[in-house]
Enzyme design. Sequence first.
Site, short mmCIF file in Angstrom:
data_model
loop_
_atom_site.label_atom_id
_atom_site.label_comp_id
_atom_site.label_asym_id
_atom_site.label_seq_id
_atom_site.Cartn_x
_atom_site.Cartn_y
_atom_site.Cartn_z
N ASP A 87 13.76 -11.72 -0.98
CA ASP A 87 13.41 -10.87 -2.12
C ASP A 87 14.44 -9.75 -2.27
O ASP A 87 14.09 -8.58 -2.42
CB ASP A 87 12.00 -10.28 -1.92
CG ASP A 87 11.43 -9.68 -3.19
OD1 ASP A 87 12.03 -9.89 -4.26
OD2 ASP A 87 10.40 -8.98 -3.11
N GLY A 100 0.82 -1.21 0.00
CA GLY A 100 0.00 0.00 0.00
C GLY A 100 0.85 1.26 0.00
O GLY A 100 2.03 1.22 -0.38
P1 ADP Z 1 6.12 -2.44 -0.24
O1 ADP Z 1 6.99 -3.09 0.78
O2 ADP Z 1 4.71 -2.15 0.19
O3 ADP Z 1 6.20 -3.13 -1.57
P2 ADP Z 1 8.14 -0.56 -0.81
O4 ADP Z 1 9.06 -0.90 0.30
O5 ADP Z 1 8.49 -1.05 -2.17
O6 ADP Z 1 6.70 -0.98 -0.45
O7 ADP Z 1 7.99 1.01 -0.85
C1 ADP Z 1 7.43 1.70 -1.92
C2 ADP Z 1 8.18 3.02 -2.09
O8 ADP Z 1 8.02 3.81 -0.92
C3 ADP Z 1 9.67 2.85 -2.25
O9 ADP Z 1 10.02 2.67 -3.59
C4 ADP Z 1 10.22 4.15 -1.70
O10 ADP Z 1 10.17 5.14 -2.68
C5 ADP Z 1 9.22 4.49 -0.61
N1 ADP Z 1 9.72 4.02 0.69
C6 ADP Z 1 9.54 2.81 1.23
N2 ADP Z 1 10.14 2.72 2.43
C7 ADP Z 1 10.73 3.91 2.65
C8 ADP Z 1 11.56 4.43 3.70
N3 ADP Z 1 11.86 3.69 4.75
N4 ADP Z 1 12.01 5.69 3.58
C9 ADP Z 1 11.68 6.44 2.51
N5 ADP Z 1 10.95 5.99 1.47
C10 ADP Z 1 10.47 4.75 1.53
#
Ligand code: ADP
Length: 623
Positions: free
Chosen positions: A481, A375
């Site tokens: 992953d 999300g």
């Molecule tokens: P999910 O685990 O729901 O798949 P993601 O970890 O891929 O989500 O996060 C989606 C996007 O949100 C990332 O590509 C990044 O741009 C942003 N994001 C996620 N975690 C962080 C964080 N700890 N700090 C800053 N940006 C973040």
Amino acid sequence: MFPRVIMKGTMIKKSQQKRRTSPCNYKERFFVLDTQDLKYSERRPGKKPTLKGCIVLSRIKCVEIVCSDVPIPCSYKYPFQVFHDSHYLYIFAPDNDCRQRWVRALKEETKYNNLVVKYHPNFWMDGRWKCCHQTEKLATGCQEYDPMGCASKKPLPEIPDPQTELHDPGQRVVVALQDYTPLGDKDLPLQKDQEYILTDASHSDWWIILDNRGNTGFVPSTYVAEKSGANFDRFEWYNKDITRGQAEELLMREGKEGGFMVRDSRHAGVYTVSVFTKAPGSNGEKNPRVKHYQIRETETGEAAFYLAEKYLFNTIPELIHYHQHNAAGLITRLRHPVSQDRGCSQDPAKLCKDQWEVDPEELSLGQEVGSGQFGLVLEGRWRESKVAVKMVREGAMSEEEFIEEARIMTRLSHCKLVQLYGVCTQHSPMYLVFEFMENGCLSDYLRARRGRLSQDVMLGMCLDVSEGMAYLESSNFIHRDLAARNCLVSKNNEVKVSDFGMTRFVLDDQYTSSLGSKFPVKWSAPEVIKYCKFSSKSDVWSFGVLMWEVYNEGRLPYEHRSNAEVVESLNAGLRLLKPRLAPQPIYLLMEWCWKEKPDDRPSFALLLHGLPVRPVNQDNSLC
Ligand code: ADP
């Protein structure tokens, strides 16, 4: 009087000073042994030889071959050691004969020195001795040193055959589930998969065992498991006196996906795993039911246990532990131990929930910074810190299971991991609160800086990730992953590993099934694609692909090929090609990560040593 030359020849020497070792830290040198010193020099065609080192023979305390099965990253594969002053020099000879000649000659010249009584037969690596697991480099050796003998001439005493020596009926034999390094004088080191005799199990936490050299000592009881005549009472998954019908009733009553138990089968000495699932049956309809799997033993006589598919384990607890993390042929992985006395095992996370429960009052939310599988991700503040808040979309995550794991995940703490601060379960759907990473995800970061990334920066990124992964590996935690998209970049341009272990809680089949369209096939090891067999070594494969992404400045691997085509080319033994920007030694490391058999791949700890040294004063800034 001039010293007399005894032997000379070219061999490879491993660098002593550098913190990390890499193929370029294995240097070809011309060695000369005379009656006073062992000298080595660099010889380059057309140049005068330059002396690189000289060891006065009287300072040598031990010369012996090194017995090891670790992969040797240079072309000469026959190592021996020269221990002098407080240094270990590792020298690699081109063949065994050559090695024996050098060892014999050196021993002869040093036999009247002040020698060690015991030496280490294996390498010092990753901060410990591979032979005895001691973590002090100058710790006393673990095998008697024979200054006259030479390993090939004088065979070592025969290692007692564990079948005959240990299998005396009436004796309780245990198998080490993992290595153990003694914490005190009275402890005994354990080597994973090795057998020992249990001599005293009166204390529940510390048992006394006997090894095959006759040494006894204490070990933590959770590090060993009884091999046969099993006593599984201390495992919460074991139900001793329970029938098939009672097991079904209990598991159905609990009604938890993956609820399981191990029980005695009707045949003496045989065990059955009963597991509850709601997974659709062959007709596609949801069908809550209990499935029973008999734990089988191979017919070779060696105790090797397996369940659905032939993944063999020395002990039943090991087998259960494996299937708690991998379905590998079962209808579901074994998620929740269920027992007669306790019902579904008390969830330790719930007992100390305060440690990771985030109070919504303390959390303020800001603007959206991204969105992912679970999300939206928002910027936020929590207790004076800038944080990233993942707002878990309804139906995206197996929340109950995640909460159980959150305790472990909040405890994983390393400067190269994106820290999970806590979880806010009072919101539905729930919020996950992470350390904020100003520079977003690594794949975007790389793409945005194409053509401007220096070699040092790219190497630094790989080192950052391998440090974070070496920590996960040492914590027995599998990422599952690893990819550039799952690493984030901090304000200081440091790369940190994120989303570790999270795929286990994704509820989207397209993502979790290896045949699903979202499954990360292009980052997955062959055993993951074929049998969903995850391990730290399958993470190593993914790390090789991540290195490839870094040196291709964020390009997607196998960009124009389908998953099926990738699987086909992997099966044919093909691998990703060398990125234009990757130096040859870096590509060799990638190829090492992509060995077909997991055991042939390096561990992260070893990889970290294989990567070249981080440039001094590197501040991770672009240059
Ligand atoms: P999910 O685990 O729901 O798949 P993601 O970890 O891929 O989500 O996060 C989606 C996007 O949100 C990332 O590509 C990044 O741009 C942003 N994001 C996620 N975690 C962080 C964080 N700890 N700090 C800053 N940006 C973040």
